[in-house]
Design a protein around this motif. Structure first.
Motif, short mmCIF file in Angstrom:
data_model
loop_
_atom_site.label_atom_id
_atom_site.label_comp_id
_atom_site.label_asym_id
_atom_site.label_seq_id
_atom_site.Cartn_x
_atom_site.Cartn_y
_atom_site.Cartn_z
N ALA A 24 0.80 -1.17 -0.01
CA ALA A 24 -0.15 -0.12 -0.05
C ALA A 24 1.16 1.38 0.09
CB ALA A 24 -0.82 -0.17 1.19
N ASP A 25 0.33 2.29 -0.77
CA ASP A 25 0.99 3.45 -0.85
C ASP A 25 0.35 4.49 0.39
OD1 ASP A 25 2.03 6.07 -0.88
OD2 ASP A 25 1.76 6.16 -3.16
N LEU A 26 0.83 4.50 1.75
CA LEU A 26 0.43 5.06 2.72
C LEU A 26 0.65 6.66 2.87
CD1 LEU A 26 0.58 2.17 5.09
CD2 LEU A 26 -1.58 2.82 3.69
N ARG A 27 1.32 7.10 1.95
CA ARG A 27 1.78 8.68 2.05
C ARG A 27 0.33 9.41 2.18
NH1 ARG A 27 4.13 10.37 -3.14
NH2 ARG A 27 2.53 8.65 -3.92
N PRO A 28 0.42 10.39 3.23
CA PRO A 28 -0.72 11.21 3.17
C PRO A 28 -0.71 12.20 2.10
CG PRO A 28 1.10 11.89 4.70
CD PRO A 28 1.44 10.62 4.15
N ASP A 68 -8.35 9.74 4.10
CA ASP A 68 -7.05 9.79 3.60
C ASP A 68 -6.45 8.36 3.84
OD1 ASP A 68 -5.02 10.63 1.58
OD2 ASP A 68 -4.11 11.72 3.20
N LEU A 69 -7.22 7.38 3.44
CA LEU A 69 -6.76 6.24 3.94
C LEU A 69 -5.40 5.38 3.23
CD1 LEU A 69 -7.98 4.03 5.66
CD2 LEU A 69 -9.12 2.83 3.81
N ARG A 70 -5.60 5.61 1.66
CA ARG A 70 -4.20 5.30 1.13
C ARG A 70 -4.43 5.99 -0.34
NH1 ARG A 70 -5.09 1.03 -2.52
NH2 ARG A 70 -6.96 -0.26 -2.29
N ARG A 71 -3.18 5.90 -1.10
CA ARG A 71 -3.26 6.44 -2.24
C ARG A 71 -3.99 5.52 -2.99
NH1 ARG A 71 0.30 10.95 -3.25
NH2 ARG A 71 0.59 11.98 -1.35
N GLY A 72 -5.20 5.85 -4.06
CA GLY A 72 -5.88 5.37 -4.96
C GLY A 72 -6.99 4.90 -4.08
N CYS A 73 -7.14 5.22 -2.89
CA CYS A 73 -8.47 4.91 -2.20
C CYS A 73 -8.58 5.94 -0.88
CB CYS A 73 -8.47 3.59 -1.59
SG CYS A 73 -10.13 2.90 -1.44
N LEU A 231 -6.24 -4.03 2.72
CA LEU A 231 -6.06 -4.64 4.14
C LEU A 231 -5.10 -3.99 5.09
CD1 LEU A 231 -6.13 -8.32 3.44
CD2 LEU A 231 -8.11 -6.83 4.42
N GLU A 232 -4.03 -3.49 4.37
CA GLU A 232 -2.95 -3.03 5.24
C GLU A 232 -3.47 -1.39 5.43
OE1 GLU A 232 0.69 -5.07 2.31
OE2 GLU A 232 0.43 -2.83 2.54
N ALA A 233 -3.91 -0.82 4.83
CA ALA A 233 -4.43 0.43 5.27
C ALA A 233 -5.55 0.45 6.14
CB ALA A 233 -5.06 1.26 3.67
N VAL A 234 -6.45 -0.60 6.12
CA VAL A 234 -7.35 -0.72 7.29
C VAL A 234 -6.86 -1.02 8.48
CG1 VAL A 234 -9.49 -2.21 7.83
CG2 VAL A 234 -9.40 -1.31 5.68
N ASP A 235 -5.62 -2.07 8.46
CA ASP A 235 -5.01 -2.23 9.75
C ASP A 235 -4.73 -1.10 10.16
OD1 ASP A 235 -5.45 -5.12 9.53
OD2 ASP A 235 -3.78 -5.54 8.34
N ARG A 236 -3.90 -0.16 9.66
CA ARG A 236 -3.16 1.11 9.81
C ARG A 236 -4.33 1.83 10.62
NH1 ARG A 236 -0.77 6.17 7.05
NH2 ARG A 236 -2.87 5.97 5.61
N PHE A 237 -5.28 2.05 9.93
CA PHE A 237 -6.36 2.63 10.52
C PHE A 237 -6.82 2.31 11.78
CE2 PHE A 237 -11.01 3.02 10.92
CZ PHE A 237 -11.38 4.25 11.05
#
Length: 349
Positions: A24-28, A68-73, A231-237
């Motif tokens: 995942a691209d998690l950059r804000p 701002d969950l992840r880039r692309g989503c 899944l990675e983005a939701v885990d971080r959230f």
């Protein structure tokens, strides 16, 4: 996809997880701070912008990165790419010293200051609120209570207004009523609120089926980078859940869930009665078809109490509580409804 292609894609994703920590691209999204106060930081996302400002309003206890969950989503990314002027209010973290803060703090202080800050930064233009869950409830109560605020419209996603329609609560309500709510009241008063660990567990339990099947889902989607990234983005959230201040948690528990005050369309707060019939601006309401925290019937009830809104739209979209706002399917459903609603009430210049 053939076997060779599946193996190649899966190998690339596994390699990315091992060597880069994930796919995942998690950059804000880039943003600048424009206003700050107690439990209030207001940001403007950078980029070419036009039209009235859009202010993203998160709920309490959940991190503002829900937008701002992840880039692309990322709904924030999407709105910025549409050329809109986009702002975000972030409440920060909650400590024991904040235990005395009630909903009044957000409805009387945080949201009014945030709305005025976004309007001021955008040259005095009216503000369109896009809110999720409790953020929607607080936004509507604020608009109903303070008619002088420069609010142009409100979008409320997954905000429940009839707690009797929530299956998760119904089995426990008779027991809570029998005990007059004292065990939970004593507990949150003792610790000063609802601890972030408890909030995280409650969110996970609302989608326990997905938690249980998660290992199988990962294995069966090893070739799908977008699925794994989500899944990675939701885990971080989930890992960044925030505590509820004690007094606020008490109000939500006793007034929303036990007394179901919001179902009547009015709410007593700080010595005055706030009626949702006083909301005059256009309102968009969106419910998730798979949402166990805020089911369709609980969310749709809002439509029945907005007697004087200039326009009310109701839509359903696939997804659970977070998914209806920031899931992969939201890109073609919820975001589309928001785009169409804003195109009518906030056309880009």
């Amino acid at each position: 996809m053939g076997v060779t292609e599946w193996i190649t894609a899966a190998a690339e994703n596994v390699t990315a997880k091992v060597t880069k920590g994930g796919v995942a691209d998690l950059r804000p999204m880039p943003r600048v701070l424009i206003d700050k106060g107690r439990m209030r930081s207001v940001y403007r996302f950078t980029g070419p912008a036009a039209g009235d400002p859009v202010l993203l309003v998160p709920p309490l206890a959940a991190p503002a990165l829900c937008f701002d969950l992840r880039r692309g989503c990322s709904l924030a990314e999407h709105l910025v790419e549409q050329g809109r002027s986009v702002y975000l209010v972030d409440y920060g973290t909650v400590s024991f010293s904040d235990r005395g803060l009630g909903l009044e703090h957000w409805i009387d202080d945080v949201l009014p200051h945030s709305i005025r800050a976004a309007s001021r930064d955008a040259g005095g233009r009216p503000v369109h609120l896009v809110a999720w869950c409790l953020g929607g409830i607080m936004s509507l109560l604020t608009a109903a209570d303070q008619h002088d605020l420069p609010i142009a419209s409100i979008t409320s996603v997954a905000a429940p207004f009839d707690m009797t329609a929530i299956p998760l609560i119904a089995p426990f309500k008779p027991l809570v009523d029998l005990a007059d709510g004292w065990p939970l009241t004593a507990a949150y008063r003792l610790v000063g609120g609802a601890p972030r660990a408890l909030v995280k567990r409650a969110f996970q339990l609302s989608a326990i089926d997905k938690v249980i099947t998660k290992p199988y889902a990962i294995l069966s989607h090893l070739d799908d980078a977008d699925f794994l990234a989500q899944l990675e983005a939701v885990d971080r959230f989930t890992d960044n859940m925030i505590a509820y201040p004690g007094r606020t948690f008490g109000q939500i528990y006793h007034r929303f869930f036990r007394a179901n005050d919001l179902a009547e369309g009015a709410f007593d707060l700080g010595g005055r009665r706030i009626s949702l019939a006083e909301v005059k601006v256009p309102v968009l309401v969106v419910a998730g078809t798979g949402d166990s925290i805020a089911p369709q019937r609980a969310v749709r009830h809002l439509v029945d109490v907005l007697d004087n809104a200039a326009d009310v739209e109701f839509h359903t979209a696939p997804g659970g509580h977070l998914g209806v706002l920031a899931g992969r399917g939201a890109r073609a459903t919820t975001w589309k409804y928001i785009d169409e609603f804003l195109a009518v009430h906030n056309p880009v210049d």
